[in-house]
Design a protein around this motif. Structure first.
Motif, PDB file in Angstrom:
ATOM      1  N   ASN A  50       0.836  -1.193   0.000  1.00 18.12           N
ATOM      2  CA  ASN A  50       0.000   0.000   0.000  1.00 18.12           C
ATOM      3  C   ASN A  50       0.882   1.258   0.000  1.00 18.12           C
ATOM      4  O   ASN A  50       1.730   1.440   0.860  1.00 18.12           O
ATOM      5  N   GLY A  51       0.686   2.136  -0.997  1.00 20.25           N
ATOM      6  CA  GLY A  51       1.489   3.355  -1.122  1.00 20.25           C
ATOM      7  C   GLY A  51       2.579   3.178  -2.176  1.00 20.25           C
ATOM      8  O   GLY A  51       2.616   2.209  -2.931  1.00 20.25           O
ATOM      9  N   ARG A  52       3.517   4.176  -2.231  1.00 18.78           N
ATOM     10  CA  ARG A  52       4.631   4.104  -3.185  1.00 18.78           C
ATOM     11  C   ARG A  52       5.795   4.966  -2.661  1.00 18.78           C
ATOM     12  O   ARG A  52       5.662   6.175  -2.473  1.00 18.78           O
ATOM     13  N   GLY A  53       6.941   4.347  -2.457  1.00 12.31           N
ATOM     14  CA  GLY A  53       8.140   5.073  -2.040  1.00 12.31           C
ATOM     15  C   GLY A  53       7.866   5.914  -0.805  1.00 12.31           C
ATOM     16  O   GLY A  53       7.338   5.438   0.198  1.00 12.31           O
ATOM     17  N   THR A  54       8.220   7.190  -0.879  1.00 19.74           N
ATOM     18  CA  THR A  54       7.977   8.133   0.227  1.00 19.74           C
ATOM     19  C   THR A  54       6.968   9.197  -0.187  1.00 19.74           C
ATOM     20  O   THR A  54       7.046  10.342   0.245  1.00 19.74           O
ATOM     21  N   ILE A  55       6.017   8.833  -1.071  1.00 20.39           N
ATOM     22  CA  ILE A  55       5.034   9.789  -1.573  1.00 20.39           C
ATOM     23  C   ILE A  55       4.255  10.389  -0.411  1.00 20.39           C
ATOM     24  O   ILE A  55       4.039   9.740   0.619  1.00 20.39           O
ATOM     25  N   THR A  56       3.834  11.656  -0.537  1.00 21.69           N
ATOM     26  CA  THR A  56       3.148  12.357   0.546  1.00 21.69           C
ATOM     27  C   THR A  56       1.856  11.635   0.927  1.00 21.69           C
ATOM     28  O   THR A  56       1.053  11.285   0.066  1.00 21.69           O
ATOM     29  N   ASN A  57       1.685  11.416   2.244  1.00 26.12           N
ATOM     30  CA  ASN A  57       0.498  10.761   2.820  1.00 26.12           C
ATOM     31  C   ASN A  57       0.324   9.328   2.331  1.00 26.12           C
ATOM     32  O   ASN A  57      -0.770   8.775   2.430  1.00 26.12           O
ATOM     33  N   GLY A  58       1.341   8.717   1.777  1.00 25.16           N
ATOM     34  CA  GLY A  58       1.198   7.338   1.300  1.00 25.16           C
ATOM     35  C   GLY A  58       2.520   6.615   1.176  1.00 25.16           C
ATOM     36  O   GLY A  58       2.788   5.988   0.152  1.00 25.16           O
ATOM     37  N   ALA A  59       3.393   6.745   2.180  1.00 23.80           N
ATOM     38  CA  ALA A  59       4.692   6.066   2.136  1.00 23.80           C
ATOM     39  C   ALA A  59       4.483   4.553   2.190  1.00 23.80           C
ATOM     40  O   ALA A  59       3.699   4.043   2.983  1.00 23.80           O
ATOM     41  N   GLU A  60       5.166   3.819   1.320  1.00 26.00           N
ATOM     42  CA  GLU A  60       5.016   2.363   1.216  1.00 26.00           C
ATOM     43  C   GLU A  60       5.850   1.667   2.295  1.00 26.00           C
ATOM     44  O   GLU A  60       7.028   2.009   2.493  1.00 26.00           O
ATOM     45  N   PRO A  61       5.262   0.715   3.030  1.00 29.90           N
ATOM     46  CA  PRO A  61       6.056  -0.027   4.024  1.00 29.90           C
ATOM     47  C   PRO A  61       7.168  -0.813   3.319  1.00 29.90           C
ATOM     48  O   PRO A  61       6.967  -1.411   2.267  1.00 29.90           O
ATOM     49  N   ASN A  62       8.363  -0.782   3.880  1.00 32.08           N
ATOM     50  CA  ASN A  62       9.507  -1.577   3.382  1.00 32.08           C
ATOM     51  C   ASN A  62       9.823  -1.278   1.922  1.00 32.08           C
ATOM     52  O   ASN A  62      10.200  -2.180   1.161  1.00 32.08           O
ATOM     53  N   PHE A  63       9.626   0.024   1.469  1.00 29.36           N
ATOM     54  CA  PHE A  63       9.903   0.303   0.058  1.00 29.36           C
ATOM     55  C   PHE A  63      11.365   0.007  -0.243  1.00 29.36           C
ATOM     56  O   PHE A  63      12.226   0.115   0.609  1.00 29.36           O
ATOM     57  N   SER A  64      11.723  -0.465  -1.474  1.00 35.83           N
ATOM     58  CA  SER A  64      10.845  -0.409  -2.625  1.00 35.83           C
ATOM     59  C   SER A  64      10.208  -1.767  -2.956  1.00 35.83           C
ATOM     60  O   SER A  64       9.581  -1.903  -4.014  1.00 35.83           O
ATOM     61  N   ASN A  65      10.341  -2.786  -2.076  1.00 37.53           N
ATOM     62  CA  ASN A  65       9.726  -4.102  -2.272  1.00 37.53           C
ATOM     63  C   ASN A  65      10.140  -4.709  -3.608  1.00 37.53           C
ATOM     64  O   ASN A  65       9.298  -5.160  -4.398  1.00 37.53           O
ATOM     65  N   THR A  66      11.431  -4.688  -3.907  1.00 36.88           N
ATOM     66  CA  THR A  66      11.974  -5.385  -5.087  1.00 36.88           C
ATOM     67  C   THR A  66      12.938  -6.451  -4.604  1.00 36.88           C
ATOM     68  O   THR A  66      13.623  -6.276  -3.591  1.00 36.88           O
ATOM     69  N   ASN A  67      12.978  -7.567  -5.340  1.00 35.10           N
ATOM     70  CA  ASN A  67      13.751  -8.734  -4.930  1.00 35.10           C
ATOM     71  C   ASN A  67      15.242  -8.378  -4.831  1.00 35.10           C
ATOM     72  O   ASN A  67      15.844  -7.913  -5.794  1.00 35.10           O
ATOM     73  N   ASN A  68      15.802  -8.588  -3.655  1.00 35.34           N
ATOM     74  CA  ASN A  68      17.222  -8.274  -3.459  1.00 35.34           C
ATOM     75  C   ASN A  68      18.139  -9.177  -4.263  1.00 35.34           C
ATOM     76  O   ASN A  68      19.315  -8.851  -4.457  1.00 35.34           O
TER      77      ASN A  68
END
Length: 233
Positions: free
Chosen positions: A187-205
């Motif tokens: 839920n959310g995207r990166g550090t976007i205002t009012n919608g920071a994504e948990p554990n961004f960026s959620n891409t396979n290490n």
């Protein structure tokens, strides 16, 4: 000129007066003991008046074996003559040549044809129709659908809810089931205002890292909020 000897000690001495002509004089005072008039046996001093002026004003009696000073001015000192003024030079006469006369030929006559007449048709009037009014509709509100609750994890082959796997850097279902749901982990995207994504960026290490973009507005600009992977059979 010399004053009388002063034999008495620690006492005021008589005043020595002498009428002198105008000129330059040298004053000398000697002390045989070498300590002047100050300060082992009291504080002594002397005054020399030339006319009404104390010519050695500020000189103390602490002068050692002797003190010498000059006062007055030599009467025959010639005055400095004033500087010789520079002679005034006559100005150079102006030239007498007569300037070139103005030409007498008459200039070319201006053309007599009148200019093109001003057009009398009035310009097109300004349109009076008002422009289309801007829309006043508010933006589409953000969707209020609740996130699907997480199913119970376990060995059941039913739907599975994902948990964040720090080793892979992405949501991951630990057990095999009929489906795997990211729930609210995307839920959310990166550090976007009012919608920071948990554990961004959620891409396979284990693959190439892919950073999120942070521009836009939460739930008004595109972003992936939830992913569900379902088995085909």
């Amino acid at each position: 000129l010399s004053s009388p000897s002063y034999e008495s000690k620690n006492a005021a001495q008589p005043i020595f007066e002498q009428c002198v002509d105008k000129g330059q004089y040298q004053f000398i005072i000697n002390d045989a003991y070498g300590d002047g008039m100050c300060c082992g046996y009291g504080t002594g001093s002397f005054v020399v008046l030339y006319g009404d002026k104390n010519v050695f004003d500020g000189q103390s009696g602490d002068f050692g074996s002797s003190f010498e000073g000059t006062f007055g001015e030599c009467e025959d000192t010639p005055a400095t003559p004033p500087p010789t003024p520079n002679p005034t030079a006559f100005p150079t006469n102006p030239p007498t040549n007569i300037p070139t006369p103005n030409p007498t030929s008459v200039p070319t006559s201006p053309p007599t044809a009148p200019p093109t007449a001003t057009p009398t048709a009035p310009p097109t009037p300004v349109p009076t129709a008002l422009p289309t009014a801007p829309q006043t509709f508010p933006p589409t509100p953000a969707p209020m659908a609740p996130v699907t609750p997480a199913p119970t994890n376990g060995d059941s082959p039913g739907p599975q809810g994902a948990l964040f796997d720090s080793g892979y850097g992405v949501p991951r279902c630990a057990n095999v089931g009929s489906s795997c749901d990211s729930l609210g982990l995307l839920n959310g995207r990166g550090t976007i205002t009012n919608g920071a994504e948990p554990n961004f960026s959620n891409t396979n290490n284990n693959g190439a890292a892919c950073a999120d973009g942070n521009s836009g507005e939460y739930q008004n600009d595109e972003s992936i909020e939830q992913i569900t992977v379902t088995a085909g059979d």
